[in-house]
Motif scaffolding. Structure first.
Motif, mmCIF file in Angstrom:
data_model
loop_
_atom_site.group_PDB
_atom_site.id
_atom_site.type_symbol
_atom_site.label_atom_id
_atom_site.label_comp_id
_atom_site.label_asym_id
_atom_site.label_seq_id
_atom_site.Cartn_x
_atom_site.Cartn_y
_atom_site.Cartn_z
ATOM 1 N N GLU A 184 -7.069 -4.257 -13.005
ATOM 2 C CA GLU A 184 -5.576 -2.835 -11.810
ATOM 3 C C GLU A 184 -6.747 -2.902 -10.660
ATOM 4 O O GLU A 184 -7.801 -2.155 -10.812
ATOM 5 C CB GLU A 184 -5.155 -2.064 -12.518
ATOM 6 N N ILE B 87 0.716 -1.230 0.338
ATOM 7 C CA ILE B 87 -0.195 0.090 -0.451
ATOM 8 C C ILE B 87 0.759 0.938 0.074
ATOM 9 O O ILE B 87 0.512 1.957 -1.049
ATOM 10 C CB ILE B 87 -0.645 -0.121 0.862
ATOM 11 N N ALA B 88 2.252 1.610 0.456
ATOM 12 C CA ALA B 88 2.692 2.274 0.847
ATOM 13 C C ALA B 88 3.408 2.517 -1.001
ATOM 14 O O ALA B 88 3.658 3.691 -0.565
ATOM 15 C CB ALA B 88 3.857 2.037 2.241
ATOM 16 N N SER B 89 3.720 1.544 -1.346
ATOM 17 C CA SER B 89 4.247 1.982 -3.195
ATOM 18 C C SER B 89 3.364 1.900 -3.588
ATOM 19 O O SER B 89 4.410 2.153 -4.568
ATOM 20 C CB SER B 89 5.848 0.422 -2.860
ATOM 21 N N GLU B 90 1.892 1.982 -3.007
ATOM 22 C CA GLU B 90 0.993 2.021 -3.830
ATOM 23 C C GLU B 90 0.786 1.504 -5.446
ATOM 24 O O GLU B 90 0.832 0.504 -6.134
ATOM 25 C CB GLU B 90 1.481 3.435 -5.406
ATOM 26 N N ARG B 91 1.395 -0.193 -4.821
ATOM 27 C CA ARG B 91 1.335 -1.536 -6.183
ATOM 28 C C ARG B 91 -0.282 -2.121 -4.934
ATOM 29 O O ARG B 91 -0.431 -2.939 -4.896
ATOM 30 C CB ARG B 91 2.291 -2.500 -5.618
ATOM 31 N N TRP B 92 -1.026 -1.463 -6.354
ATOM 32 C CA TRP B 92 -2.655 -2.468 -5.653
ATOM 33 C C TRP B 92 -2.842 -3.146 -5.946
ATOM 34 O O TRP B 92 -3.359 -4.650 -4.906
ATOM 35 C CB TRP B 92 -3.827 -1.079 -6.255
ATOM 36 N N THR C 13 -7.836 -0.734 -7.475
ATOM 37 C CA THR C 13 -8.068 0.736 -6.816
ATOM 38 C C THR C 13 -7.237 1.146 -5.806
ATOM 39 O O THR C 13 -7.678 0.537 -4.907
ATOM 40 C CB THR C 13 -9.126 1.513 -7.492
ATOM 41 N N LYS C 14 -6.807 1.890 -5.086
ATOM 42 C CA LYS C 14 -6.513 3.095 -4.111
ATOM 43 C C LYS C 14 -7.559 2.630 -3.042
ATOM 44 O O LYS C 14 -7.645 2.055 -2.154
ATOM 45 C CB LYS C 14 -5.791 3.862 -4.573
ATOM 46 N N GLU C 15 -8.944 3.325 -4.003
ATOM 47 C CA GLU C 15 -10.525 3.098 -2.834
ATOM 48 C C GLU C 15 -10.520 1.305 -2.822
ATOM 49 O O GLU C 15 -10.778 1.941 -1.299
ATOM 50 C CB GLU C 15 -10.935 3.765 -3.673
ATOM 51 N N MET D 125 -7.508 0.449 0.113
ATOM 52 C CA MET D 125 -8.439 0.775 1.352
ATOM 53 C C MET D 125 -9.669 0.623 2.346
ATOM 54 O O MET D 125 -9.211 0.938 3.485
ATOM 55 C CB MET D 125 -7.704 2.977 1.065
#
Length: 146
Positions: A115, A39-44, A117-119, A122
């Motif tokens: 892919e 998550i910190a690396s935005e590797r969803w 998503t961040k949403e 999270m």
């Protein structure tokens, strides 16, 4: 080590049961930590897989502790629903979350055009923590060191 006596049931020596329960539990916590790194690396997509395995290993820990043997991810869903949801030990929402995470993990791992998503991630991360906490409540205190 295992002796099948009925579908999904196994007899495990007490020391083996304790070791397996703890090993699966440690993997669950480790996978959740790995999800946080992703998550910190935005590797969803990676986070989706790690979140799924965090909850999967948590239920595996519970199953071993309670004497259930599973052979597949589908088997895990079946045992979860039959032995824990239908008996009221785990609520249906947590079971649905487990199924959603398996689907998301499959898509993230096997669909090259998917892919996460961040949403989504999270939203799922705190649900994973709640799921793991619910499983922890069901585990024997002797194994979790409360």
């Amino acid at each position: 080590m295992f002796k099948k006596t009925k579908k999904y049931y196994m007899e495990v020596k007490e020391t083996d049961r304790e070791t397996l329960t703890k090993t699966y539990w440690k993997r669950s916590i480790s996978a959740l930590t790995d999800a946080d790194v992703a998550i910190a690396s935005e590797r969803w997509n990676n986070a989706a897989g790690r979140i799924y395995y965090a909850v999967y290993y948590a239920v595996c820990s519970l199953f071993v502790n309670d004497g259930f043997q599973i052979k597949s991810h589908r088997g895990a869903k079946n045992v979860l629903n039959k032995e824990y949801v239908l008996t009221g030990k785990i609520n249906k929402e947590l079971s649905r979350f487990f199924s959603q995470m398996e689907t998301l993990r499959d898509e993230a791992d096997y669909d090259m055009f998917f892919e996460a998503t961040k949403e989504d991630i999270m939203d799922y991360r705190p649900k994973a923590e709640a799921f793991i906490a619910a499983v922890k409540e069901l585990l024997d205190e002797e194994f979790m060191g409360k």
